[in-house]
Design a protein around this motif. Structure first.
Motif, mmCIF file in Angstrom:
data_model
loop_
_atom_site.group_PDB
_atom_site.id
_atom_site.type_symbol
_atom_site.label_atom_id
_atom_site.label_comp_id
_atom_site.label_asym_id
_atom_site.label_seq_id
_atom_site.Cartn_x
_atom_site.Cartn_y
_atom_site.Cartn_z
ATOM 1 N N GLY A 15 -29.856 44.243 6.016
ATOM 2 C CA GLY A 15 -30.792 44.702 6.345
ATOM 3 C C GLY A 15 -31.802 43.248 6.966
ATOM 4 N N ASN A 16 -32.876 43.701 7.094
ATOM 5 C CA ASN A 16 -33.759 42.559 7.633
ATOM 6 C C ASN A 16 -34.947 42.352 6.516
ATOM 7 O OD1 ASN A 16 -32.742 41.889 10.178
ATOM 8 N ND2 ASN A 16 -33.583 43.866 10.838
ATOM 9 N N ASN A 17 -35.558 41.213 6.597
ATOM 10 C CA ASN A 17 -36.590 40.666 6.015
ATOM 11 C C ASN A 17 -37.767 40.799 7.292
ATOM 12 O OD1 ASN A 17 -36.209 39.850 3.365
ATOM 13 N ND2 ASN A 17 -35.360 37.732 3.862
ATOM 14 N N VAL A 18 -38.874 41.454 6.869
ATOM 15 C CA VAL A 18 -39.939 41.341 7.849
ATOM 16 C C VAL A 18 -41.061 40.969 7.520
ATOM 17 C CG1 VAL A 18 -41.002 43.109 9.405
ATOM 18 C CG2 VAL A 18 -38.961 43.578 8.629
ATOM 19 N N ASN A 23 -41.703 39.008 12.305
ATOM 20 C CA ASN A 23 -40.490 38.398 12.427
ATOM 21 C C ASN A 23 -39.471 38.933 11.530
ATOM 22 O OD1 ASN A 23 -41.870 36.555 14.105
ATOM 23 N ND2 ASN A 23 -42.363 35.183 12.263
ATOM 24 N N LYS A 24 -38.066 38.972 11.856
ATOM 25 C CA LYS A 24 -37.053 39.628 11.320
ATOM 26 C C LYS A 24 -36.082 38.719 11.171
ATOM 27 C CE LYS A 24 -38.137 44.206 13.313
ATOM 28 N NZ LYS A 24 -39.307 43.611 14.026
ATOM 29 N N THR A 25 -35.437 38.605 9.719
ATOM 30 C CA THR A 25 -34.459 37.665 9.375
ATOM 31 C C THR A 25 -33.355 38.383 8.528
ATOM 32 O OG1 THR A 25 -35.500 36.621 7.496
ATOM 33 C CG2 THR A 25 -35.653 35.365 9.467
ATOM 34 N N LYS A 26 -32.155 38.204 8.803
ATOM 35 C CA LYS A 26 -31.316 38.980 8.104
ATOM 36 C C LYS A 26 -31.176 38.659 6.776
ATOM 37 C CE LYS A 26 -28.666 41.341 10.989
ATOM 38 N NZ LYS A 26 -28.696 42.696 11.273
ATOM 39 N N ARG A 27 -31.033 39.650 5.694
ATOM 40 C CA ARG A 27 -30.887 39.586 4.278
ATOM 41 C C ARG A 27 -29.687 40.872 3.727
ATOM 42 N NH1 ARG A 27 -35.113 42.411 0.459
ATOM 43 N NH2 ARG A 27 -33.204 42.212 -0.926
ATOM 44 N N ARG A 28 -29.460 40.648 2.738
ATOM 45 C CA ARG A 28 -28.390 41.447 1.970
ATOM 46 C C ARG A 28 -29.175 42.189 0.686
ATOM 47 N NH1 ARG A 28 -23.453 38.221 0.166
ATOM 48 N NH2 ARG A 28 -22.182 40.513 0.101
ATOM 49 N N PHE A 29 -28.613 43.390 0.782
ATOM 50 C CA PHE A 29 -29.427 44.220 -0.570
ATOM 51 C C PHE A 29 -28.059 44.482 -1.205
ATOM 52 C CE2 PHE A 29 -32.261 45.500 2.833
ATOM 53 C CZ PHE A 29 -33.656 45.596 1.984
ATOM 54 N N LEU A 30 -28.125 43.744 -2.503
ATOM 55 C CA LEU A 30 -26.963 43.489 -3.383
ATOM 56 C C LEU A 30 -26.807 44.735 -4.543
ATOM 57 C CD1 LEU A 30 -26.814 39.930 -4.337
ATOM 58 C CD2 LEU A 30 -25.204 41.297 -2.691
ATOM 59 N N PRO A 31 -25.889 45.485 -4.695
ATOM 60 C CA PRO A 31 -26.155 46.673 -5.702
ATOM 61 C C PRO A 31 -26.491 45.934 -7.050
ATOM 62 C CG PRO A 31 -23.747 46.060 -5.219
ATOM 63 C CD PRO A 31 -24.589 45.239 -4.344
ATOM 64 N N ASN A 32 -27.155 46.761 -7.968
ATOM 65 C CA ASN A 32 -27.277 46.654 -9.326
ATOM 66 C C ASN A 32 -26.238 46.713 -10.406
ATOM 67 O OD1 ASN A 32 -29.074 45.903 -11.449
ATOM 68 N ND2 ASN A 32 -30.053 47.771 -11.569
ATOM 69 N N LEU A 33 -25.399 45.740 -10.303
ATOM 70 C CA LEU A 33 -23.997 45.794 -11.223
ATOM 71 C C LEU A 33 -24.401 45.167 -12.282
ATOM 72 C CD1 LEU A 33 -21.442 44.368 -8.807
ATOM 73 C CD2 LEU A 33 -22.032 46.729 -9.108
#
Length: 64
Positions: A15-18, A23-33
């Protein structure tokens, strides 16, 4: 495979940090393992990396 739920296969999403300036920069949403001991259908227990949402579903199914 790292960062993947061993039951559902749920993994990272992109997804994006906004910012306030939009301004948009890429990010990852990690699962809560969570590492949990799971009793399988044949009676054996195994340590598995399971998403917290999957763990809630398993607890819900086992309570019936």
């Amino acid at each position: 495979m790292a960062r993947v739920c061993q039951i559902t296969g749920k993994g990272p999403m992109v997804g994006n940090n906004v910012s306030h300036a939009n301004n948009k920069t890429k990010r990852r949403f990690l699962p809560n393992l969570r590492t949990v001991r799971v009793t399988l259908e044949d009676g054996t227990t195994r340590k598995m990396r399971i998403a917290a949402s999957t763990l809630r579903t398993l607890k819900k199914q086992n309570s019936k």
